[in-house]
Design an enzyme around this catalytic site. Structure first.
Site, PDB file in Angstrom:
ATOM      1  N   ASN A   1       9.036  -7.784 -18.750  1.00  0.00           N
ATOM      2  CA  ASN A   1       9.476  -8.299 -17.448  1.00  0.00           C
ATOM      3  C   ASN A   1       9.867  -9.764 -17.590  1.00  0.00           C
ATOM      4  O   ASN A   1      10.946 -10.189 -17.161  1.00  0.00           O
ATOM      5  CB  ASN A   1       8.355  -8.166 -16.400  1.00  0.00           C
ATOM      6  CG  ASN A   1       7.774  -6.773 -16.350  1.00  0.00           C
ATOM      7  OD1 ASN A   1       8.400  -5.836 -16.802  1.00  0.00           O
ATOM      8  ND2 ASN A   1       6.584  -6.625 -15.794  1.00  0.00           N
ATOM      9  N   ASP A   2       8.972 -10.531 -18.218  1.00  0.00           N
ATOM     10  CA  ASP A   2       9.292 -11.943 -18.406  1.00  0.00           C
ATOM     11  C   ASP A   2      10.245 -12.158 -19.581  1.00  0.00           C
ATOM     12  O   ASP A   2      11.120 -13.010 -19.511  1.00  0.00           O
ATOM     13  CB  ASP A   2       8.004 -12.759 -18.614  1.00  0.00           C
ATOM     14  CG  ASP A   2       7.380 -13.129 -17.276  1.00  0.00           C
ATOM     15  OD1 ASP A   2       8.134 -13.506 -16.364  1.00  0.00           O
ATOM     16  OD2 ASP A   2       6.152 -13.027 -17.134  1.00  0.00           O
TER      17      ASP A   2
ATOM     18  N   ARG B   1      -4.372  -7.444 -15.097  1.00  0.00           N
ATOM     19  CA  ARG B   1      -3.805  -8.703 -14.589  1.00  0.00           C
ATOM     20  C   ARG B   1      -4.895  -9.440 -13.807  1.00  0.00           C
ATOM     21  O   ARG B   1      -5.031  -9.255 -12.598  1.00  0.00           O
ATOM     22  CB  ARG B   1      -2.613  -8.420 -13.674  1.00  0.00           C
ATOM     23  CG  ARG B   1      -1.374  -7.869 -14.388  1.00  0.00           C
ATOM     24  CD  ARG B   1      -0.226  -7.666 -13.392  1.00  0.00           C
ATOM     25  NE  ARG B   1       1.059  -7.577 -14.041  1.00  0.00           N
ATOM     26  CZ  ARG B   1       1.727  -6.436 -14.256  1.00  0.00           C
ATOM     27  NH1 ARG B   1       1.222  -5.290 -13.863  1.00  0.00           N
ATOM     28  NH2 ARG B   1       2.900  -6.454 -14.851  1.00  0.00           N
TER      29      ARG B   1
ATOM     30  N   ARG C   1      13.600 -13.156 -12.351  1.00  0.00           N
ATOM     31  CA  ARG C   1      13.285 -11.742 -12.128  1.00  0.00           C
ATOM     32  C   ARG C   1      13.139 -11.387 -10.649  1.00  0.00           C
ATOM     33  O   ARG C   1      13.046 -10.215 -10.293  1.00  0.00           O
ATOM     34  CB  ARG C   1      12.024 -11.350 -12.917  1.00  0.00           C
ATOM     35  CG  ARG C   1      10.748 -12.022 -12.458  1.00  0.00           C
ATOM     36  CD  ARG C   1       9.626 -11.856 -13.486  1.00  0.00           C
ATOM     37  NE  ARG C   1       8.648 -10.852 -13.099  1.00  0.00           N
ATOM     38  CZ  ARG C   1       7.507 -10.621 -13.731  1.00  0.00           C
ATOM     39  NH1 ARG C   1       7.195 -11.317 -14.820  1.00  0.00           N
ATOM     40  NH2 ARG C   1       6.668  -9.710 -13.325  1.00  0.00           N
TER      41      ARG C   1
ATOM     42  N   GLU D   1       6.371 -12.795 -24.530  1.00  0.00           N
ATOM     43  CA  GLU D   1       7.179 -12.727 -23.313  1.00  0.00           C
ATOM     44  C   GLU D   1       8.026 -13.977 -23.114  1.00  0.00           C
ATOM     45  O   GLU D   1       8.625 -14.156 -22.070  1.00  0.00           O
ATOM     46  CB  GLU D   1       6.311 -12.438 -22.083  1.00  0.00           C
ATOM     47  CG  GLU D   1       5.154 -13.390 -21.862  1.00  0.00           C
ATOM     48  CD  GLU D   1       4.334 -13.060 -20.618  1.00  0.00           C
ATOM     49  OE1 GLU D   1       4.768 -12.262 -19.773  1.00  0.00           O
ATOM     50  OE2 GLU D   1       3.231 -13.639 -20.475  1.00  0.00           O
TER      51      GLU D   1
ATOM     52  N   HIS E   1       0.837  -1.207   0.000  1.00  0.00           N
ATOM     53  CA  HIS E   1       0.000   0.000   0.000  1.00  0.00           C
ATOM     54  C   HIS E   1       0.866   1.248   0.000  1.00  0.00           C
ATOM     55  O   HIS E   1       0.506   2.260  -0.568  1.00  0.00           O
ATOM     56  CB  HIS E   1      -0.878   0.044   1.256  1.00  0.00           C
ATOM     57  CG  HIS E   1      -1.974  -0.945   1.235  1.00  0.00           C
ATOM     58  ND1 HIS E   1      -3.124  -0.739   0.528  1.00  0.00           N
ATOM     59  CD2 HIS E   1      -2.108  -2.146   1.830  1.00  0.00           C
ATOM     60  CE1 HIS E   1      -3.919  -1.777   0.688  1.00  0.00           C
ATOM     61  NE2 HIS E   1      -3.325  -2.644   1.478  1.00  0.00           N
TER      62      HIS E   1
ATOM     63  N   ARG F   1      -6.056  -9.729 -19.773  1.00  0.00           N
ATOM     64  CA  ARG F   1      -5.198 -10.908 -19.941  1.00  0.00           C
ATOM     65  C   ARG F   1      -5.811 -12.067 -19.172  1.00  0.00           C
ATOM     66  O   ARG F   1      -6.199 -11.904 -18.011  1.00  0.00           O
ATOM     67  CB  ARG F   1      -3.805 -10.592 -19.390  1.00  0.00           C
ATOM     68  CG  ARG F   1      -2.910 -11.809 -19.380  1.00  0.00           C
ATOM     69  CD  ARG F   1      -1.514 -11.456 -18.973  1.00  0.00           C
ATOM     70  NE  ARG F   1      -1.388 -11.269 -17.537  1.00  0.00           N
ATOM     71  CZ  ARG F   1      -0.259 -10.879 -16.937  1.00  0.00           C
ATOM     72  NH1 ARG F   1       0.800 -10.614 -17.674  1.00  0.00           N
ATOM     73  NH2 ARG F   1      -0.200 -10.733 -15.636  1.00  0.00           N
TER      74      ARG F   1
ATOM     75  N   CYS G   1       3.453  -3.959 -22.531  1.00  0.00           N
ATOM     76  CA  CYS G   1       2.850  -3.756 -21.213  1.00  0.00           C
ATOM     77  C   CYS G   1       3.822  -4.116 -20.091  1.00  0.00           C
ATOM     78  O   CYS G   1       3.458  -4.112 -18.929  1.00  0.00           O
ATOM     79  CB  CYS G   1       1.542  -4.513 -21.079  1.00  0.00           C
ATOM     80  SG  CYS G   1       1.746  -6.289 -21.268  1.00  0.00           S
TER      81      CYS G   1
HETATM   82  C1  PEP Z   1       5.617  -8.981 -18.249  1.00  0.00           C
HETATM   83  O1  PEP Z   1       6.022 -10.133 -18.068  1.00  0.00           O
HETATM   84  O2  PEP Z   1       6.312  -8.075 -18.742  1.00  0.00           O
HETATM   85  C2  PEP Z   1       4.239  -8.605 -17.880  1.00  0.00           C
HETATM   86  C3  PEP Z   1       3.740  -7.431 -18.222  1.00  0.00           C
HETATM   87  O3  PEP Z   1       3.524  -9.474 -17.143  1.00  0.00           O
HETATM   88  P1  PEP Z   1       3.764  -9.773 -15.590  1.00  0.00           P
HETATM   89  O4  PEP Z   1       4.672  -8.730 -15.034  1.00  0.00           O
HETATM   90  O5  PEP Z   1       2.403  -9.775 -14.986  1.00  0.00           O
HETATM   91  O6  PEP Z   1       4.379 -11.143 -15.638  1.00  0.00           O
HETATM   92 MG    MG Z   2       4.661 -11.774 -17.669  1.00  0.00          MG
END
Ligand code: PEP
Ligand code: MG
Length: 575
Positions: free
Chosen positions: A460-461, A300, A471, A437, A193, A336, A508
């Site tokens: 991110n992935d 998400r 990660r 991803e 938070h 998603r 994203c």
């Molecule tokens: C990502 O993997 O970049 C992504 C946007 O999804 P998440 O962070 O929810 O795995």
């Molecule tokens: Mg992801």
């Protein structure tokens, strides 16, 4: 040289001021026991304290509604429910009837319930342990007459840099930005938070600052640099000067960015690049509009599955999706499908997954969903029914090849046929796409592009899998950088595939909201960028002064860079 402590940025900005440590309340039991005769009066005292604590929460909720808006103020109605929940108050009454003082009973029962929450594997529920603790402490203060630590109105001096082990949700919600210039905590992660509220109040905040409470002494002036992620302790005049200039620059940039809120997301040379927000719950949609965003690039949905004992029903999901679609209609809302697994554990699905040595490479997301149509169809049906309410872009996560994509689309068709036969109202999503991803999807992008309406890159992935670097592992910081040349080259592969097939290309992952990345992404051909809503104003500012044509001329040099540092420094030199 002054001492510098490092931390993780929860909310960007620069704050300078004297340290105000929030020393934890002595929330401990005294061990005193009550005689039979005293117990009735103690129960009466407990009831009065409950009423006082509740009145506090009502007042705080009204205050937070004004400063933070109804959705964030809802935290206090949740706390009111917890305060009256028999799990806490029933147990406390029972302990008092058994001879414990009310304040001791509150300490012990709060700790017991907190421990129950902390033991849960679901990260969302785990964070609720902090709410239990917050409510218990409020009741304890009402019983013992302690003053609320977040009540800074009566303190002399300041504005302050508030330093705490961790801030309770209600402490953070009530922080008065005119009395607090920055927050520094020892604990609390990016989903806390503290992060969400500090960002919406625009207070710079750092967490994971080791030993902050012990090392930052009350009254010492510090610079909290929520751009670099450091706290400079007792800076000399020169450092203070530089800090003040950086703070003024940041404030001016933010002001300019916010002034652009109602202007279109278009580059200086006329390329439209809509800026969208990432959300985890339908009530996040409102913040996107208030930040000047144009849609949702990532909802998400796994968060709807967390904090409960079983999967949300079709009707519950329909209500959540339709809410976001309606609020943003006719703007796109990209939803998603369930991305369970990896770092997003959902306890009641654990038996389907079993033990895994490598959860990030495991039985997750689309893999799990395709094997369990009884689970997946509930979501797909809810999405098809919700599509009636607005502009739905449906997106599948973690896809590695066309087999998965085809199977998911076939199941969507089965659901559509079922709904039709049942006479329920439904609509096809405006677009169906995949996240890029995984390295598999990246290398298959030209073929996948023939079977979808859009790609959305999850950096991110994608970074994690391309560089084989977990990660979540703090030791792998160097490899968790989407500006690594391998990732940049990957992005150009996806961009070429999308352009050749003429489909939409968005991003994203976190990279989409990084001002350094935006010129590069625009030059590569990305045409939707989706980010944490708080980052939209700064992104719009970068975009509106950008020439995409000029950026395009320099693209080649970045694609030829050999190291991450080279990529970053080339981009920093772009006009
Ligand atoms: C990502 O993997 O970049 C992504 C946007 O999804 P998440 O962070 O929810 O795995
Ligand atoms: Mg992801």
């Amino acid at each position: 040289m002054s001492l510098t402590l490092e931390g993780v940025v929860l909310s960007p900005g620069i704050g300078i001021g004297p340290v105000l440590p929030l020393v934890p309340l002595a929330f401990v039991e005294t061990g005193s026991l009550l005689s039979e005769e005293e117990r009735g009066a103690e129960l009466g005292r407990l009831e009065e304290a409950l009423n006082r604590a509740e009145a506090d929460l009502v007042r705080l909720q009204a205050q937070a509604e004004k400063t933070l808006g109804a959705d964030k103020a809802a935290l206090f109605s949740a706390h009111r429910l917890m305060l009256r929940d028999p799990m806490l108050v029933g147990a406390v009454r029972e302990a008092v009837a058994g001879g414990r003082s009310a304040s001791d009973a509150v300490v012990v029962k709060t700790a017991e319930i907190r421990a129950l929450f902390e033991a849960l594997p679901d990260p969302y529920l785990k964070e609720r342990a902090a709410d239990v603790d917050d409510v218990g402490r409020r009741l304890f203060r009402a019983l013992t007459g302690h003053v609320d630590p977040s009540d800074l109105a009566g303190r002399e001096g300041g504005p302050f840099v508030v330093v705490a082990r961790d801030l309770t949700p209600s402490d953070t919600a009530l922080l008065d930005p005119s009395r607090v210039v920055a927050l520094v905590t020892e604990e609390g992660g990016p989903t806390s938070h503290t992060a969400i509220i500090a960002q919406s109040l625009a207070i710079p905040a750092l967490s994971a600052v080791a030993g902050a409470l012990g090392r930052l002494i009350e009254g010492t002036v510090v610079i909290v640099d929520g751009l670099k992620g450091e706290v400079v302790v007792a800076p000399d005049e020169a450092a203070l000067d530089a800090g003040r200039r950086a703070a003024a620059l940041f404030a001016e940039e933010r002001r300019q960015a916010e002034a652009l809120r109602d202007l279109p997301a278009v580059s200086a040379d006329g390329v439209a690049l809509p800026l969208w927000g990432n959300i985890a719950r339908p009530d996040g949609a409102g913040e996107i509009l208030s930040r000047g965003g144009d849609g949702v690039g990532l909802f998400r949905t796994e968060f709807l599955y967390m904090g409960r004992d079983e999967a949300p029903t079709e009707e519950e999901q329909l209500a959540a999706y339709a809410e976001a679609l309606t609020v943003l209609s006719p703007r796109p809302v990209t939803i998603r499908t369930l991305d369970a697994g990896g770092d997003k554990e959902i306890p009641y699905l654990a038996s389907l997954v079993g033990h895994e040595a490598n959860p990030f490479l495991g039985y997750r997301a689309i893999r799990l969903c395709l094997d369990h149509p009884e689970l997946f169809k509930v979501q797909l049906r809810a999405l098809l029914r919700a599509a009636v309410a607005g502009n739905l872009w449906l997106m599948f996560p973690m896809v590695v090849d066309a087999e998965e994509l085809r199977a998911a689309k076939a199941l969507l068709d089965v659901c559509a046929a079922e709904l039709e036969a049942e006479g329920l109202e439904w609509a096809r999503p405006a677009k169906v796409g995949v996240m890029i991803e995984t390295p598999g999807a990246l290398l298959m992008a030209d073929l996948l592009a023939r079977e979808v309406d859009f790609f959305s890159v999850g950096t991110n992935d994608l970074t994690q899998y391309l560089l084989a670097a977990d990660r979540m592992n703090p030791r792998l910081k160097r490899l968790q950088d989407p500006f690594h040349p391998a990732v940049i080259r990957g992005l150009s592969v996806v961009a070429r595939a999308a352009a050749a097939a003429g489909i939409d290309l968005g991003m994203c992952g976190e990279m989409a909201g990084d001002p350094l990345a935006i010129p590069l992404l625009a030059a590569l051909g990305f045409r939707e960028l989706s980010m944490t809503p708080a980052r939209i104003p700064a992104a719009k500012k970068v975009l509106r002064s950008l020439s995409v044509a000029e950026a395009g001329k320099r693209l080649d040099e970045v694609l030829k860079a050999v190291t991450t540092a080279e990529v970053r420094s080339l981009l920093a030199s772009w006009p």
